[in-house]
Structures are given as C-alpha cells and as structure tokens.
Scaffold this motif. Structure first.
Motif, mmCIF file in Angstrom:
data_model
loop_
_atom_site.group_PDB
_atom_site.id
_atom_site.type_symbol
_atom_site.label_atom_id
_atom_site.label_comp_id
_atom_site.label_asym_id
_atom_site.label_seq_id
_atom_site.Cartn_x
_atom_site.Cartn_y
_atom_site.Cartn_z
ATOM 1 N N ASP B 30 0.797 -1.203 0.000
ATOM 2 C CA ASP B 30 0.000 0.000 0.000
ATOM 3 C C ASP B 30 0.848 1.281 0.000
ATOM 4 O O ASP B 30 0.299 2.384 0.010
ATOM 5 N N THR B 31 2.149 1.124 0.014
ATOM 6 C CA THR B 31 3.049 2.280 0.074
ATOM 7 C C THR B 31 4.018 2.242 -1.104
ATOM 8 O O THR B 31 4.581 1.188 -1.410
ATOM 9 N N VAL B 32 4.176 3.379 -1.744
ATOM 10 C CA VAL B 32 5.038 3.478 -2.920
ATOM 11 C C VAL B 32 6.043 4.609 -2.709
ATOM 12 O O VAL B 32 5.698 5.666 -2.154
ATOM 13 N N TYR B 33 7.259 4.373 -3.120
ATOM 14 C CA TYR B 33 8.342 5.348 -2.998
ATOM 15 C C TYR B 33 8.967 5.566 -4.372
ATOM 16 O O TYR B 33 9.100 4.624 -5.146
ATOM 17 N N TRP B 34 9.434 6.787 -4.620
ATOM 18 C CA TRP B 34 10.175 7.087 -5.845
ATOM 19 C C TRP B 34 11.574 7.579 -5.475
ATOM 20 O O TRP B 34 11.746 8.393 -4.563
ATOM 21 N N TYR B 35 12.556 7.076 -6.243
ATOM 22 C CA TYR B 35 13.951 7.455 -6.051
ATOM 23 C C TYR B 35 14.554 7.834 -7.393
ATOM 24 O O TYR B 35 14.187 7.279 -8.429
ATOM 25 N N GLN B 36 15.527 8.752 -7.340
ATOM 26 C CA GLN B 36 16.238 9.180 -8.541
ATOM 27 C C GLN B 36 17.724 8.879 -8.349
ATOM 28 O O GLN B 36 18.301 9.236 -7.307
ATOM 29 N N GLN B 37 18.330 8.221 -9.325
ATOM 30 C CA GLN B 37 19.760 7.926 -9.243
ATOM 31 C C GLN B 37 20.469 8.532 -10.445
ATOM 32 O O GLN B 37 20.326 8.055 -11.577
ATOM 33 N N GLY B 38 21.240 9.589 -10.203
ATOM 34 C CA GLY B 38 22.043 10.188 -11.247
ATOM 35 C C GLY B 38 23.268 9.341 -11.542
ATOM 36 O O GLY B 38 23.628 8.455 -10.752
ATOM 37 N N PRO B 39 23.941 9.600 -12.641
ATOM 38 C CA PRO B 39 25.130 8.819 -13.022
ATOM 39 C C PRO B 39 26.191 8.842 -11.923
ATOM 40 O O PRO B 39 26.580 9.907 -11.447
ATOM 41 N N GLY B 40 26.641 7.661 -11.520
ATOM 42 C CA GLY B 40 27.691 7.558 -10.521
ATOM 43 C C GLY B 40 27.277 7.938 -9.111
ATOM 44 O O GLY B 40 28.137 8.101 -8.239
ATOM 45 N N GLN B 41 25.989 8.075 -8.875
ATOM 46 C CA GLN B 41 25.525 8.484 -7.547
ATOM 47 C C GLN B 41 24.671 7.400 -6.913
ATOM 48 O O GLN B 41 24.302 6.426 -7.552
ATOM 49 N N ASP B 42 24.377 7.587 -5.629
ATOM 50 C CA ASP B 42 23.454 6.680 -4.971
ATOM 51 C C ASP B 42 22.021 7.184 -5.182
ATOM 52 O O ASP B 42 21.797 8.365 -5.441
ATOM 53 N N PRO B 43 21.050 6.294 -5.085
ATOM 54 C CA PRO B 43 19.655 6.720 -5.253
ATOM 55 C C PRO B 43 19.237 7.722 -4.180
ATOM 56 O O PRO B 43 19.572 7.571 -3.005
ATOM 57 N N GLN B 44 18.491 8.731 -4.605
ATOM 58 C CA GLN B 44 18.001 9.759 -3.695
ATOM 59 C C GLN B 44 16.479 9.715 -3.662
ATOM 60 O O GLN B 44 15.828 9.641 -4.697
ATOM 61 N N PHE B 45 15.939 9.806 -2.465
ATOM 62 C CA PHE B 45 14.501 9.740 -2.278
ATOM 63 C C PHE B 45 13.817 10.986 -2.856
ATOM 64 O O PHE B 45 14.255 12.127 -2.620
ATOM 65 N N LEU B 46 12.719 10.770 -3.573
ATOM 66 C CA LEU B 46 11.945 11.887 -4.117
ATOM 67 C C LEU B 46 10.646 12.104 -3.347
ATOM 68 O O LEU B 46 10.377 13.194 -2.841
ATOM 69 N N ILE B 47 9.817 11.062 -3.284
ATOM 70 C CA ILE B 47 8.494 11.218 -2.707
ATOM 71 C C ILE B 47 7.907 9.847 -2.421
ATOM 72 O O ILE B 47 8.311 8.849 -3.032
ATOM 73 N N SER B 48 6.953 9.797 -1.478
ATOM 74 C CA SER B 48 6.295 8.529 -1.180
ATOM 75 C C SER B 48 4.812 8.757 -0.923
ATOM 76 O O SER B 48 4.382 9.865 -0.581
ATOM 77 N N PHE B 49 4.052 7.676 -1.083
ATOM 78 C CA PHE B 49 2.608 7.710 -0.897
ATOM 79 C C PHE B 49 2.168 6.491 -0.097
ATOM 80 O O PHE B 49 2.654 5.377 -0.322
ATOM 81 N N TYR B 50 1.222 6.745 0.811
ATOM 82 C CA TYR B 50 0.586 5.664 1.557
ATOM 83 C C TYR B 50 -0.910 5.836 1.415
ATOM 84 O O TYR B 50 -1.443 6.921 1.706
ATOM 85 N N GLU B 51 -1.576 4.801 0.986
ATOM 86 C CA GLU B 51 -3.028 4.852 0.803
ATOM 87 C C GLU B 51 -3.457 6.115 0.044
ATOM 88 O O GLU B 51 -4.375 6.838 0.459
ATOM 89 N N LYS B 52 -2.759 6.375 -1.034
ATOM 90 C CA LYS B 52 -3.078 7.441 -1.982
ATOM 91 C C LYS B 52 -2.799 8.846 -1.462
ATOM 92 O O LYS B 52 -3.099 9.835 -2.130
ATOM 93 N N MET B 53 -2.230 8.929 -0.267
ATOM 94 C CA MET B 53 -1.866 10.231 0.275
ATOM 95 C C MET B 53 -0.350 10.352 0.328
ATOM 96 O O MET B 53 0.353 9.395 0.648
ATOM 97 N N GLN B 54 0.168 11.539 0.066
ATOM 98 C CA GLN B 54 1.604 11.755 0.164
ATOM 99 C C GLN B 54 2.042 11.545 1.608
ATOM 100 O O GLN B 54 1.479 12.145 2.528
ATOM 101 N N SER B 55 3.046 10.694 1.818
ATOM 102 C CA SER B 55 3.487 10.403 3.170
ATOM 103 C C SER B 55 4.809 11.055 3.513
ATOM 104 O O SER B 55 5.099 11.288 4.686
ATOM 105 N N ASP B 56 5.630 11.339 2.519
ATOM 106 C CA ASP B 56 6.917 11.975 2.768
ATOM 107 C C ASP B 56 7.393 12.601 1.463
ATOM 108 O O ASP B 56 6.993 12.184 0.375
ATOM 109 N N LYS B 57 8.240 13.597 1.604
ATOM 110 C CA LYS B 57 8.734 14.307 0.430
ATOM 111 C C LYS B 57 10.208 14.569 0.606
ATOM 112 O O LYS B 57 10.639 15.010 1.680
ATOM 113 N N GLY B 58 10.962 14.282 -0.440
ATOM 114 C CA GLY B 58 12.390 14.527 -0.397
ATOM 115 C C GLY B 58 12.756 15.645 -1.345
ATOM 116 O O GLY B 58 12.045 16.629 -1.474
ATOM 117 N N SER B 59 13.862 15.465 -2.038
ATOM 118 C CA SER B 59 14.371 16.513 -2.921
ATOM 119 C C SER B 59 13.737 16.429 -4.305
ATOM 120 O O SER B 59 14.422 16.245 -5.316
#
Lengths: 110, 114
Positions: B30-59
């Motif tokens: 029920d929870t989805v997260y998005w991450y962005q990984q640039g070249p040569g970098q580690d994945p960075q958190f973008l945003i997440s949702f729980y039960e269709k509501m935004q649960s956290d926000k990153g960069s």
C-alpha cells in the motif's frame, strides 16, 4: 542529517578472493538493507538485516545494531559479483524512506 | 513471486518535454516510494505515498509531481525536462503492516533527456 558511510569506495578482486564491505550508520535503524546494483542498473536486494547474521550462498551479512555498523562478506568472488554494493537504512516510524550510502564499486577480474 | 513493475524501462525525451513514469507495486503493498539515481551516484529519495496520500517528500523538483491511484499504482509526472533529469528512476513498494518496512525495488526507468 542521518549518514550512511561505506568503505572501501572501490575494490578490485581477483576471481576466487574473499572480501568484506563495511557500512557505518549514524543513527539507530529499524532495518538495514544491502543491495547489489549490476552493470545494467538493476538494484538487487541481498539482505534485510537489522541485526544478527544472515547467509545466502557465498554472501553473508552481519549487523551489530548497538555499534551501528554492518558488514557484507563475499567469499570465492566471481566476475558476476562485479557492480556497486549499497548499504541502506530505513528509519523508525513507518513509511520511512531508504537512505543509501555512496556504495562500494567492486570489480572482479578473471 | 510478483515484483514491482515499472514502465517504460527506457525513455528518451528532449529538453522542455514532459514524461510520465509508471509504477505498479507488489500486490497488497500500500506504500510506494520514488527514487532518482544520477550517473555515478546513490539513489536519492523523491516522494512517497501511503493509501493514496503523500506520506513523505524529499528533494523532488517543483517541475515533478506524483500521485497514487485507487489501485495503488503510482505515476511520476515530469515537466519542462532538463538535461540534469537524465537518471535512473526507481520505484519501491512496501506493506504498512510489515514491522521492518522492507522495501522492494523495481527494475527502474532509465530516462535520457537530450
């Protein structure tokens, strides 16, 4: 902020050699994950290991939560082990994002 | 076992275009997260949702938006694309009833902006 530090940043191994990768984290964790990112970019989960020791074939991991570190052991390395190994922590409280370390880039040569 | 599905797997766009990335979580997650990984970098958190509501926000840039739908799949919408948006975009899913919050990652979408 919360930090996840990995060492070494780069590692070259002869096929068949063993290695230990280290991960230090600055805060307590609800869970800790080790990933292998292969040359095609896929993130493959290796272990969920908030504490204790787990083994899966030639790989094993140990997390000492009280001392805030985790180790990944690779034995009898193979060329297919090449790639980047990430340590990542998940905090407490639900819906927590994963915070990644910068990774250890491993190259296994024949 | 079913895994997280992302589509498309590869996407090429030009500057200033828009892109939509889709993520289908593991069934019952029920929870989805998005991450962005640039070249040569580690994945960075973008945003997440729980039960269709935004649960956290990153960069996440203001040019990006995301939502989770009633069937729990999620879409990341990216507008006015810039060269720096070229990256691997990962979606992960988890089940809120799991004490250890294990997150399962999809295969990623490789976005190239030219």
């Amino acid at each position: 902020g919360i930090q996840v530090e990995q060492s070494p940043p780069d590692l070259i191994l002869q096929e068949g050699a063993n290695s230990t990768l280290r991960c230090n984290f600055s805060d307590s964790v609800n869970n800790l994950q080790w990933f292998h990112q292969n040359p095609w970019g896929q993130l493959i989960n290796l272990f969920y290991i908030p504490s204790g020791t787990k083994q899966n074939g030639r790989l094993s991991a140990t997390t000492v939560a009280t001392e805030r570190y985790s180790l990944l052991y690779i034995s009898s390395s193979q060329t297919t082990d090449s790639g980047v190994y990430f340590c990542a922590r998940i905090g407490w409280g639900g819906y927590q994002k994963v915070t990644f370390g910068i990774g250890t880039k491993l190259q296994v040569i024949p | 076992a079913a895994g997280v599905i992302q589509s498309p797997r590869h996407l090429i766009k030009e500057k200033r275009e828009t892109a939509t990335l889709k993520c289908y979580p593991i069934p019952r997650h029920d929870t989805v997260y998005w991450y962005q990984q640039g070249p040569g970098q580690d994945p960075q958190f973008l945003i997440s949702f729980y039960e269709k509501m935004q649960s956290d926000k990153g960069s996440i840039p203001d040019r990006f938006s995301a939502q989770q739908f009633s069937d729990y799949h999620s879409e990341l919408n990216m507008s006015s694309l810039e060269l720096g948006d070229s990256a691997l975009y990962f979606c992960a899913s988890s089940f809120s009833g799991s004490v250890l919050d294990e997150q399962y990652f999809g295969p990623g979408t490789r976005l190239t902006v030219t």
